[in-house]
Scaffold this active site. Structure first.
Site, PDB file in Angstrom:
ATOM      1  N   LYS A   1       0.820  -1.212   0.000  1.00 47.20           N
ATOM      2  CA  LYS A   1       0.000   0.000   0.000  1.00 47.20           C
ATOM      3  C   LYS A   1       0.848   1.253   0.000  1.00 47.20           C
ATOM      4  CE  LYS A   1      -4.372  -1.748   1.627  1.00 47.20           C
ATOM      5  NZ  LYS A   1      -5.456  -1.694   2.608  1.00 47.20           N
TER       6      LYS A   1
ATOM      7  N   LYS B   1      -3.563 -10.815  -6.972  1.00 45.74           N
ATOM      8  CA  LYS B   1      -4.939 -11.009  -6.484  1.00 45.74           C
ATOM      9  C   LYS B   1      -5.894  -9.990  -7.120  1.00 45.74           C
ATOM     10  CE  LYS B   1      -5.257  -8.036  -2.505  1.00 45.74           C
ATOM     11  NZ  LYS B   1      -5.664  -7.713  -1.188  1.00 45.74           N
TER      12      LYS B   1
ATOM     13  N   LYS C   1      -9.898  -4.344  -5.641  1.00 46.01           N
ATOM     14  CA  LYS C   1     -10.833  -3.293  -6.031  1.00 46.01           C
ATOM     15  C   LYS C   1     -10.120  -2.052  -6.549  1.00 46.01           C
ATOM     16  CE  LYS C   1     -12.559  -3.138  -1.528  1.00 46.01           C
ATOM     17  NZ  LYS C   1     -13.206  -2.640  -0.335  1.00 46.01           N
TER      18      LYS C   1
END
Ligand code: TYM
Length: 330
Positions: free
Chosen positions: A113, A195, A198
Site C-alpha cells: 500500500k 490477487k 478493487k
C-alpha cells in the site's frame, strides 16, 4: 455448549469484488447457524486512504445491504459499524504500545500500500494491523474468516494477544484464521499472478459485485488464459485457467475433477462463457435483493443500530478489563 465466536469485516472503500465475495462474505453465510457471529464495516480502516466523505458514508450502507443480500440474516448475525463502537479506537491505542515497529514494518500489505499511495504514507497505514487486532480480540473471537491476504495480520494479532496475556494473565482469546481451501485468493482476470483487487487500474481485471450481466460476460471473455486449450487445474503453469476453475467451482459447487471432465473436449471460449454465466446466475438474486434493500434506509439503520448495541456490550467488558490491567483509573 456455548457457540464459538466469529468476527470479520470488510473495508468501506470502493466497490466490492468477486474476490471479497468468494474469499469472505459468501463463506460467512454458511457459518451463521453454528457460530456466534459479529461482522463489521471497517470504516475506520478505510480512512487510511483518501475518500470522498459522502461516498464513504454511502459505501458503509451499501456493504450492510450487501451482507444481507448475500444471505447474512440480521437476526442471527450482529452486523455493526466499527466507528460506532469506540472501544475499537481505545484498545487500538493501548495495543500500539504493545506492538513493535519492526513487526509492523514486515507487513506485506503495508509495503504494497505504501508503494501504491507513495504520496500518502500516513501512520494509520502503518498501524492498521493494530486496529485490526483490536477489532478481533475485543470480542474474544475464536475464528476470523478472511481471505489469504489477511493471514499475516492474523498472525500478528495472535502475537500481540499472546504478549499481552503473558504480561497481565489471561485476557484475550487467541484467534485462529479461518481461510477457505479453494477461494482464499481469487486472482485478477487480466493478471492472474496478482490477487483481484478493487483498486486495480485495469477494470477488466476485476469483477465488481454490481457489474451488469453484460459487463461480467465481456470481462470473462477477455480473461487471460494460455495457449494449451486444455482445462486443467495447475496454478503454477496455468494460473489463468486455474483461477477461472476456482471461481466456477465456487459459484457452481463443482470440484476441479468435475470441471476438468466437463470441459475435456471443449475449448476455452466455451469454458469462459460457462464460467461467466454461472457467475451471473449466482449474483443475480443477490443484486436484486441488494437494490431492494438499498432503497430502505430505515431498515439498514435498524440493522446496524441493533448490531452496534450488541457489539458495544461485549467490547466494553474487554476494554474495562484491559484498562484495569494496564493501570488506568476506571
Ligand atoms: P478487505 O476489505 O480488503 O477485504 C475483505 C475480505 O475480502 C477478502 N479478499 C479476498 N479474498 C480472496 N480473493 C481476493 N482477491 C480477495 N480480496 C479481498 C479479504 O481477505 C477479506 O477477508 N483489514 C481487512 C478488514 C478488517 C478485518 C478486521 C477483517 C478490518 N478489521 C478484523 C477481519 C477481522 C481488509 O482490509 O479487508
Amino acid at each position: 455448549m456455548e457457540k464459538k465466536r466469529i468476527l470479520s469485516g470488510v473495508q468501506s472503500t470502493g466497490n466490492l469484488t468477486l474476490g471479497n465475495f468468494l474469499g469472505a462474505i459468501n463463506n460467512w453465510v454458511n457459518m451463521q447457524e453454528e457460530y456466534d457471529c459479529y461482522y463489521m464495516i471497517a470504516d475506520l480502516h478505510s480512512l487510511t486512504v483518501r475518500n470522498d466523505p459522502e461516498t464513504l458514508r454511502e459505501n458503509a450502507k451499501k456493504i450492510i445491504a450487501l451482507y444481507v443480500a448475500a444471505g447474512l440474516d440480521p437476526e442471527k448475525n450482529n452486523i455493526f459499524v466499527q466507528s460506532h463502537v469506540s472501544a475499537h479506537s481505545e484498545l487500538s491505542w493501548i495495543l500500539n504500545c504493545y506492538t513493535y515497529m519492526g513487526e509492523l514494518s514486515r507487513m506485506t500489505q503495508f509495503k504494497d500500500k505504501s508503494a501504491k499511495h507513495a504520496d500518502n504514507i500516513n501512520s494509520g497505514l502503518f498501524t492498521y494491523p493494530v486496529l485490526m487486532a483490536a477489532d478481533i480480540i475485543l470480542y474474544q473471537a475464536d475464528l476470523v474468516p478472511v481471505g489469504e491476504d489477511q493471514r499475516q495480520h492474523l498472525e500478528l494479532t495472535r502475537d500481540i494477544a499472546d504478549r499481552f496475556n503473558k504480561i497481565y494473565g489471561d485476557t484475550f482469546t487467541i484467534p485462529e484464521a479461518y481461510i477457505p481451501k479453494t477461494t482464499a485468493r481469487i486472482m485478477g482476470l487480466q493478471n492472474p499472478e496478482a490477487k483481484m483487487s478493487k483498486s486495480a487500474t485495469n477494470l477488466n481485471d476485476v469483477i465488481f459485485l454490481n457489474d451488469t450481466p453484460d459487463t461480467i460476460i465481456k470481462k470473462f471473455k477477455k480473461a487471460v488464459t494460455d495457449s494449451d486449450n486444455l482445462v486443467k487445474f495447475d496454478p503454477e503453469n496455468k494460473p489463468g485457467v486455474s483461477n477461472l476453475m476456482q471461481i466456477y467451482g465456487a459459484v457452481a459447487n463443482k470440484s476441479n475433477e468435475e470441471i476438468e471432465k466437463e470441459f475435456a473436449s471443449r475449448g476455452y471460449g466455451d469454458f469462459k462463457m460457462t464460467v461467466a454465466e454461472a457467475v451471473v446466475e449466482k449474483l443475480k438474486p443477490i443484486q436484486a435483493k441488494y437494490n431492494e434493500l438499498l432503497s430502505n434506509e430505515d431498515y439498514i439503520r435498524k440493522i446496524y443500530t441493533k448490531g452496534d448495541e450488541n457489539a458495544r456490550k461485549i467490547a466494553n467488558v474487554t476494554l474495562k478489563d484491559v484498562k484495569e490491567k494496564v493501570g488506568l483509573i476506571i
